[in-house]
Design an enzyme around this catalytic site. Structure first.
Site, PDB file in Angstrom:
ATOM      1  N   GLU A   1       0.820  -1.206   0.000  1.00 26.18           N
ATOM      2  CA  GLU A   1       0.000   0.000   0.000  1.00 26.18           C
ATOM      3  C   GLU A   1       0.858   1.262   0.000  1.00 26.18           C
ATOM      4  O   GLU A   1       0.618   2.199  -0.768  1.00 26.18           O
ATOM      5  CB  GLU A   1      -0.923   0.002   1.220  1.00 26.18           C
ATOM      6  CG  GLU A   1      -1.750   1.280   1.371  1.00 26.18           C
ATOM      7  CD  GLU A   1      -2.566   1.307   2.649  1.00 26.18           C
ATOM      8  OE1 GLU A   1      -2.995   2.406   3.043  1.00 26.18           O
ATOM      9  OE2 GLU A   1      -2.779   0.240   3.258  1.00 26.18           O
TER      10      GLU A   1
ATOM     11  N   GLY B   1       3.976  31.418 -12.193  1.00 30.13           N
ATOM     12  CA  GLY B   1       3.608  32.736 -11.679  1.00 30.13           C
ATOM     13  C   GLY B   1       2.122  32.790 -11.347  1.00 30.13           C
ATOM     14  O   GLY B   1       1.536  31.816 -10.870  1.00 30.13           O
ATOM     15  N   GLY B   2       1.500  33.913 -11.622  1.00 33.36           N
ATOM     16  CA  GLY B   2       0.079  34.098 -11.310  1.00 33.36           C
ATOM     17  C   GLY B   2      -0.821  33.105 -12.004  1.00 33.36           C
ATOM     18  O   GLY B   2      -1.871  32.714 -11.469  1.00 33.36           O
TER      19      GLY B   2
END
Length: 382
Positions: free
Chosen positions: A244, A341-342
């Site tokens: 797992e 970035g933005g």
């Protein structure tokens, strides 16, 4: 790895990529919005042999080794569909293998063929409101009631909770036993009287991976619903834990590799200050550092796959894999988003989903702090 195995894996990889392009990519955003993967996709996954292909053919599997399972989950994770990968992981790489390794022949015949066809979706129910990584704190109880066990309790954060029809439940069957002792694994069908599913929980990421509260009220279970030995459920959990945690590590690594590919492409296309981003030393060095982390972690994970194949992967190894991969994935994906970035903060850019989907991998399957505790015991206990 033999040449034939490499060819078979390459064919399987192309089949996965084609499936994702046709059956997942056009619909994934709507699934994210609806907070659930449709059951019809599970049937399609089953039809293509994508659900636990390493289960023997007599139960409906392909009888291949687990590298096919890992390849499937890695390709899905790399493509940015981590919620889908984790839902499949819980069903195919946890629940199917609990049944196959711990179940009676009657239990295997009853459930596995339907599970591999995608007709029966499974969930594993361990976490409780007061017992997360510390499974020894489980409060759910299944106590004798005539010829049956009477199950009461609740679970939380249950992956596949909304879609599942079979739930593998950890509950105390000996309330006088201390710690992890006296715990059993139980097979609970969705239609059982006294069973109920709570709300589909509203998460920060992995939105289409349904996650639920589950409740048990006076559910009567016959002895043939006990999975494995009575009062030995914790031992069964520990037996399956290395696989797992390695699977989670594989998903984390592949998810970070997918994010890196997006950032690299963006850096080679986007210009700033008269140059491509990739030509700016700071960006190049960030990419180089992330690439080095990915490559070193990939080498570790591939070596641990070999260990698992040889049945030599222990709990500490698996904890190392999970700790390093999930922590690395968060660092790398954060760095990838920064390059955007933005725009990286905008939902229309897939990198934003990589970022929010990754965070929980340091929590489920055992938190990073628990992984460090497990690893440290090797030094303390010698």
């Amino acid at each position: 790895m033999t040449e034939q195995m490499e060819q078979d894996l390459a064919l399987f990889k192309r089949a996965i990529q084609s499936f994702l392009e046709v059956e997942v990519a056009p619909f994934y955003e709507s699934w994210e919005h609806n907070k659930k993967i449709p059951k019809s996709l599970w049937v399609k996954l089953g039809e293509n042999g994508f659900l636990a292909p390493d289960i023997p053919q007599q139960y409906g599997g392909l009888g291949v080794d687990f590298r096919f399972n890992m390849l499937l989950l890695e390709e899905i994770s790399k493509a940015g569909y981590l919620a889908l990968a984790i839902n499949i992981m819980v069903h195919a790489d946890i629940c199917c293998h609990y049944l196959h390794n711990l179940g009676t022949e009657q239990q295997k015949q009853q459930y596995l063929p339907k599970m591999l066809r995608g007709e029966c979706i499974a969930a594993v129910c361990m976490t409780e409101p007061a017992a997360g990584s510390d499974l020894q704190g489980i409060k759910s109880k299944a106590l004798p009631q005539g010829e049956h066990l009477q199950l009461n309790g609740s679970k939380i954060f249950i992956t596949n909770g909304q879609n599942a029809s079979l739930y593998i439940v950890a509950a105390k069957t000996d309330v006088n036993a201390k710690g992890s002792k006296g715990t059993s694994l139980l097979l609970v069908d969705r239609e059982a009287a006294g069973f109920s599913v709570g709300q589909n929980l509203d998460k920060m990421g992995q939105h289409c991976g349904d996650t639920s509260e589950i409740f048990f009220e006076d559910i009567l279970l016959s002895n043939d619903k006990i999975l494995g030995e009575v009062n030995q459920g914790f031992a069964g959990l520990m037996q399956e834990l290395p696989r797992e945690r390695l699977v989670i590590a594989c998903c984390s690594l592949a998810h970070a590799e997918g994010a890196f590919d997006l950032a690299l492409q963006y850096a080679n296309e986007r210009s700033a200050f008269g140059s491509k981003l990739a030509e700016i030393q700071d960006v190049r060095f960030k990419l180089a550092n992330m690439y080095a982390q990915l490559q070193s972690n990939r080498a570790l994970i591939e070596s641990y796959k070999v260990k698992l194949l040889a049945k030599q992967l222990d709990t500490v190894d698996a904890s190392v894999a999970k700790l390093t991969s999930t922590e690395m994935a968060d660092r790398v994906i954060d760095g990838c988003l920064q390059i955007f970035g933005g725009y990286g903060y905008m939902k229309e850019y897939p990198i934003s989903r990589y970022f929010v989907d990754a965070r929980v991998q340091r929590i489920y399957g055992g938190t990073s702090e628990i992984m460090q505790e497990v690893i440290s015991r090797r030094f303390i206990e010698g």
